[in-house]
Design a protein around this motif. Structure first.
Motif, PDB file in Angstrom:
ATOM      1  N   ASP A   1      15.172   4.017   2.325  1.00 10.79           N
ATOM      2  CA  ASP A   1      13.797   3.541   2.453  1.00 10.79           C
ATOM      3  C   ASP A   1      13.855   2.032   2.240  1.00 10.79           C
ATOM      4  N   PRO A   2      13.748   1.236   3.318  1.00 12.70           N
ATOM      5  CA  PRO A   2      13.899  -0.224   3.193  1.00 12.70           C
ATOM      6  C   PRO A   2      12.697  -0.937   2.599  1.00 12.70           C
ATOM      7  N   CYS A   3      11.619  -0.214   2.340  1.00 13.12           N
ATOM      8  CA  CYS A   3      10.422  -0.776   1.685  1.00 13.12           C
ATOM      9  C   CYS A   3       9.950   0.271   0.692  1.00 13.12           C
ATOM     10  N   CYS A   4      10.737   0.543  -0.318  1.00 14.93           N
ATOM     11  CA  CYS A   4      10.613   1.785  -1.078  1.00 14.93           C
ATOM     12  C   CYS A   4       9.438   1.838  -2.035  1.00 14.93           C
ATOM     13  N   GLY A   5       8.849   0.682  -2.400  1.00 19.75           N
ATOM     14  CA  GLY A   5       7.762   0.724  -3.364  1.00 19.75           C
ATOM     15  C   GLY A   5       8.198   1.444  -4.621  1.00 19.75           C
ATOM     16  N   SER A   6       7.378   2.389  -5.082  1.00 16.53           N
ATOM     17  CA  SER A   6       7.733   3.125  -6.307  1.00 16.53           C
ATOM     18  C   SER A   6       8.618   4.326  -6.020  1.00 16.53           C
ATOM     19  N   GLY A   7       8.987   4.528  -4.737  1.00 11.84           N
ATOM     20  CA  GLY A   7       9.996   5.540  -4.410  1.00 11.84           C
ATOM     21  C   GLY A   7       9.470   6.839  -3.848  1.00 11.84           C
ATOM     22  N   ALA A   8       8.319   6.838  -3.190  1.00 15.77           N
ATOM     23  CA  ALA A   8       7.713   8.092  -2.713  1.00 15.77           C
ATOM     24  C   ALA A   8       8.648   8.877  -1.793  1.00 15.77           C
ATOM     25  N   PHE A   9       9.258   8.211  -0.816  1.00 16.66           N
ATOM     26  CA  PHE A   9      10.146   8.917   0.113  1.00 16.66           C
ATOM     27  C   PHE A   9      11.458   9.303  -0.556  1.00 16.66           C
ATOM     28  N   LEU A  10      11.975   8.449  -1.423  1.00 15.68           N
ATOM     29  CA  LEU A  10      13.223   8.750  -2.131  1.00 15.68           C
ATOM     30  C   LEU A  10      13.052   9.967  -3.019  1.00 15.68           C
ATOM     31  N   LEU A  11      11.863  10.127  -3.589  1.00 16.22           N
ATOM     32  CA  LEU A  11      11.603  11.263  -4.461  1.00 16.22           C
ATOM     33  C   LEU A  11      11.321  12.533  -3.669  1.00 16.22           C
ATOM     34  N   ALA A  12      10.844  12.398  -2.441  1.00 13.36           N
ATOM     35  CA  ALA A  12      10.456  13.567  -1.645  1.00 13.36           C
ATOM     36  C   ALA A  12      11.640  14.239  -0.961  1.00 13.36           C
ATOM     37  N   VAL A  13      12.763  13.523  -0.824  1.00 10.85           N
ATOM     38  CA  VAL A  13      13.953  14.112  -0.224  1.00 10.85           C
ATOM     39  C   VAL A  13      14.807  14.739  -1.325  1.00 10.85           C
ATOM     40  N   SER A  14      15.567  15.767  -0.976  1.00  9.65           N
ATOM     41  CA  SER A  14      16.420  16.449  -1.958  1.00  9.65           C
ATOM     42  C   SER A  14      17.883  16.212  -1.629  1.00  9.65           C
ATOM     43  N   THR A  15      18.696  16.084  -2.661  1.00 12.53           N
ATOM     44  CA  THR A  15      20.137  15.887  -2.479  1.00 12.53           C
ATOM     45  C   THR A  15      20.867  16.256  -3.760  1.00 12.53           C
ATOM     46  N   ASP A  16      22.117  16.644  -3.615  1.00 15.24           N
ATOM     47  CA  ASP A  16      22.974  16.881  -4.783  1.00 15.24           C
ATOM     48  C   ASP A  16      23.756  15.626  -5.155  1.00 15.24           C
ATOM     49  N   THR A  17      23.645  14.589  -4.320  1.00 16.76           N
ATOM     50  CA  THR A  17      24.351  13.330  -4.597  1.00 16.76           C
ATOM     51  C   THR A  17      23.365  12.166  -4.493  1.00 16.76           C
ATOM     52  N   PRO A  18      22.623  11.866  -5.572  1.00 22.92           N
ATOM     53  CA  PRO A  18      21.621  10.806  -5.530  1.00 22.92           C
ATOM     54  C   PRO A  18      22.203   9.427  -5.237  1.00 22.92           C
TER      55      PRO A  18
ATOM     56  N   TYR B   1       0.871  -1.167   0.000  1.00 26.66           N
ATOM     57  CA  TYR B   1       0.000   0.000   0.000  1.00 26.66           C
ATOM     58  C   TYR B   1       0.910   1.220   0.000  1.00 26.66           C
ATOM     59  N   TYR B   2       1.049   1.859  -1.153  1.00 28.92           N
ATOM     60  CA  TYR B   2       2.072   2.876  -1.336  1.00 28.92           C
ATOM     61  C   TYR B   2       1.667   4.214  -0.729  1.00 28.92           C
ATOM     62  N   THR B   3       2.679   4.949  -0.258  1.00 32.25           N
ATOM     63  CA  THR B   3       2.485   6.242   0.388  1.00 32.25           C
ATOM     64  C   THR B   3       2.227   7.318  -0.664  1.00 32.25           C
ATOM     65  N   ASN B   4       1.148   8.082  -0.483  1.00 33.76           N
ATOM     66  CA  ASN B   4       0.885   9.111  -1.479  1.00 33.76           C
ATOM     67  C   ASN B   4       1.821  10.303  -1.309  1.00 33.76           C
ATOM     68  N   ARG B   5       1.908  11.100  -2.346  1.00 37.42           N
ATOM     69  CA  ARG B   5       2.870  12.204  -2.406  1.00 37.42           C
ATOM     70  C   ARG B   5       2.657  13.205  -1.275  1.00 37.42           C
ATOM     71  N   ARG B   6       1.392  13.475  -0.951  1.00 35.15           N
ATOM     72  CA  ARG B   6       1.094  14.463   0.081  1.00 35.15           C
ATOM     73  C   ARG B   6       1.670  14.046   1.426  1.00 35.15           C
ATOM     74  N   VAL B   7       1.488  12.778   1.812  1.00 30.97           N
ATOM     75  CA  VAL B   7       1.992  12.300   3.100  1.00 30.97           C
ATOM     76  C   VAL B   7       3.519  12.278   3.095  1.00 30.97           C
ATOM     77  N   ALA B   8       4.109  11.792   2.003  1.00 29.70           N
ATOM     78  CA  ALA B   8       5.574  11.748   1.906  1.00 29.70           C
ATOM     79  C   ALA B   8       6.166  13.159   2.005  1.00 29.70           C
ATOM     80  N   ASP B   9       5.558  14.119   1.299  1.00 31.69           N
ATOM     81  CA  ASP B   9       6.047  15.495   1.353  1.00 31.69           C
ATOM     82  C   ASP B   9       5.914  16.070   2.760  1.00 31.69           C
ATOM     83  N   TYR B  10       4.825  15.729   3.439  1.00 32.28           N
ATOM     84  CA  TYR B  10       4.624  16.213   4.808  1.00 32.28           C
ATOM     85  C   TYR B  10       5.719  15.675   5.731  1.00 32.28           C
TER      86      TYR B  10
END
Length: 576
Positions: free
Chosen positions: A156-173, A132-141
């Motif tokens: 993110d040890p259960c990353c699904g389609s990557g909601a948390f990975l996409l919500a964080v910012s970095t210069d070194t992916p 059950y994937y985390t929606n963008r609004r919750v991840a952004d919050y």
């Protein structure tokens, strides 16, 4: 909300879902082949059209998602890059299929890939794997604009389609790590990261692996996965380890709950000054069986914040919350709880910590005084009583009738459960346990006397039954076995203002749960007190319920616990 065409609606029906993403029929979820459109995750017209078109292709989910990943990468002009070729080659066992891609589908930052994949997974697969994937609004919050410093790692040890990975910012992916047991999910997450960080030459650190299996984790250490991380954010799978796959490595988790095991493992993989943020089912905060993980958290971490959410995941009827932790334990737990009602500051008492209670409501001095009085007079509880769920027919439409015919008997729903009495009968059923999806032992329904309580409620609402009545699963059964307290007197206590107050203070569910009821304190009654309460309930049961009866019961119960007039007024105001 977008307007859907008749064709789209027809194709969603092919996916065995209605246009609101709800199941069209009740089913055993673990076996269900139905699909739920993830409109709560994303409501984007081109994505809805794509899903509608896919419904009639007959292609495998893996091939569909592989084709869409390639299309997304091609649109971003990435397919010819060596790093992208290396990543996507891992999934080359899938084949490209013919899918018409709607105009504008890749023009927004929405996770279209995640939306389509969730909408194609069967309900049974979701239920078994906890997808059950985390929606963008919750991840952004939860991320709240978080930007990683140089060299700071994020997992993110259960990353699904990557909601948390996409919500964080970095210069070194390359400092972002995602694990998932589903290879299609890792393909989607990696693709999303490649597009987001299109200017970087990197191969996503997204691996198909089981975070809870040490052998799986150790086998990937050679891929330069750090032994510990600065940040671990995730929405772990919810549900028990039914096959006992992991329990040998997590003996502290007696409940066998997978999300609890994920908490334990993640705290072990978190740097001492690291940041931990999990999205979890609210049951972990409340139900007695999950006291194991609450005690573990209180002994091995510091709670920084709890967020209580009011919406739901598509296809899930469970409330959820998020909890932010530090990996350094503390002797005094002090934290904020946010909800739709604002922010409460919690200073956890030594008693709560010792009992494994994680409070979510701020208590006044009056609250504390009342609770201490009730606890000091605790003589018994409901842990050794008899319990049963209401009947799940599996098909109410054909089995539950509005008109009574030969061989049928009344059956009651939760809405017909009122204080002390069942409301007038209006539904009828043939009692045939072998045809029901769920049914308790008949002796429970046919007990000489029992209590029936409403399941969906913020506090106990209990009816006394001595007619051997049946109930559906919106109402459950309790046969109290309390020292010095008869069943009728138990009904009086549970329906009183004091118990209403205590339950709503201790528990924030909109469900009356067995585990919560078992934590209620019951006093020692004299024979005279029990007889008086029991007689009063008999009078209520034999006549029309009115507020005079309720007020009398409230006064008696207040006196049993030495509640002062000022405290009584406070309680009545709180529950009004």
């Amino acid at each position: 909300m977008v307007t859907i065409s008749k064709t789209t609606k027809h194709n969603w029906e092919k996916l065995k879902s209605d246009s609101n993403g709800k199941l069209t029929k009740r089913a055993n979820k673990t076996l269900s082949k139905k699909r739920i459109v993830a409109t709560g995750y994303l409501d984007f017209a081109p994505a809805n059209q794509l899903l509608s078109d896919i419904a009639s292709t007959g292609h495998s989910v893996g091939d569909i998602m592989y084709t869409l990943c390639l299309s997304y990468l091609r649109h971003a002009n990435l397919l010819e890059r060596d790093n992208v070729k290396t990543f996507i080659s891992t999934f080359a066992s899938h084949k490209v299929v013919n899918i018409e891609i709607p105009v504008g589908i890749w023009e927004s930052p929405n996770d279209v890939l995640g939306f389509v994949y969730q909408s194609l997974i069967t309900e049974g697969e979701r239920n078994m794997t906890g997808q059950y994937y985390t929606n963008r609004r919750v991840a952004d919050y939860m991320l709240n604009g978080k930007t990683l410093e140089d060299g700071e790692t994020f997992l993110d040890p259960c990353c699904g389609s990557g909601a948390f990975l996409l919500a964080v910012s970095t210069d070194t992916p390359s400092c972002l790590y995602g694990f998932d047991i589903n290879p299609i999910a890792t393909m989607i997450a990696g693709t999303n990261l490649l597009v987001k960080y299109a200017r970087h030459d990197f191969i996503p650190n997204v691996y198909c692996m089981d975070f809870l299996q040490k052998e799986s984790y150790n086998s990937h250490i050679s891929n330069n996965i750090p032994p510990k991380f600065d940040n671990i954010y995730t929405n772990p799978p919810w549900g028990t380890d039914k096959e006992s796959t992991y329990i040998k490595d997590f003996p502290e988790i007696k409940s066998k709950e997978r999300s609890s095991m994920m908490i334990v493992e993640s705290l072990k993989r978190l740097d001492d000054d690291g940041d931990f943020y999990f999205l979890l089912p609210t049951s972990l905060l409340k139900i007695k069986i999950h006291k194991d993980i609450r005690k573990y958290i209180l002994s091995n971490a510091t709670i920084r914040k709890i967020d209580l959410f009011t919406d739901r995941f598509d296809g899930v009827f469970t409330d959820y919350f998020s909890i932010r932790l530090s990996g350094v334990p503390t002797t005094h737990q002090e934290y904020d709880v946010t909800s739709g009602k604002g922010t409460a500051h919690i200073s956890l008492s030594a008693s709560d910590k010792q009992k494994g209670n994680i409070a979510t409501k701020e208590l006044s001095l009056t609250d504390i005084s009342i609770i201490q009085k009730m606890e000091s007079l605790r003589h018994d509880d409901l842990t050794h009583s008899q319990w049963a769920l209401g009947i799940v027919t599996g098909d109410n439409k054909s089995k539950v009738k509005k008109e009574k015919s030969a061989g049928m008997e009344p059956i009651y729903r939760g809405k017909q459960v009122t204080p002390f009495k069942l409301h007038q009968e209006s539904s009828y059923i043939h009692f045939a346990p072998e045809t029901f999806q769920q049914c308790a032992k008949e002796r429970i329904y046919r007990a000489p006397e029992k209590l029936i309580y409403k399941f969906i409620a913020t506090h106990p609402i209990v009816a006394y039954d001595d007619k051997q009545c049946l109930c559906l699963n919106s109402a459950n059964i309790l046969i109290p076995e309390l020292d010095s307290i008869s069943i009728k007197s138990a009904a009086a206590l549970l329906n009183s203002a004091l118990y209403h107050y205590y339950y709503s203070i201790r528990f924030t569910d909109i469900k009356v749960l067995k585990g919560n009821l078992q934590e209620l304190p019951f006093p020692l009654l004299t024979k005279e007190q029990d007889n008086f309460l029991s007689t009063l309930v008999s009078q209520i049961h034999a006549s029309e319920y009115n507020q005079n009866y309720q007020q009398t019961i409230n006064k008696i119960v207040f006196r049993l616990f030495n509640i002062t007039p000022a405290e009584q007024a406070y309680i009545l105001e709180r529950i009004r």
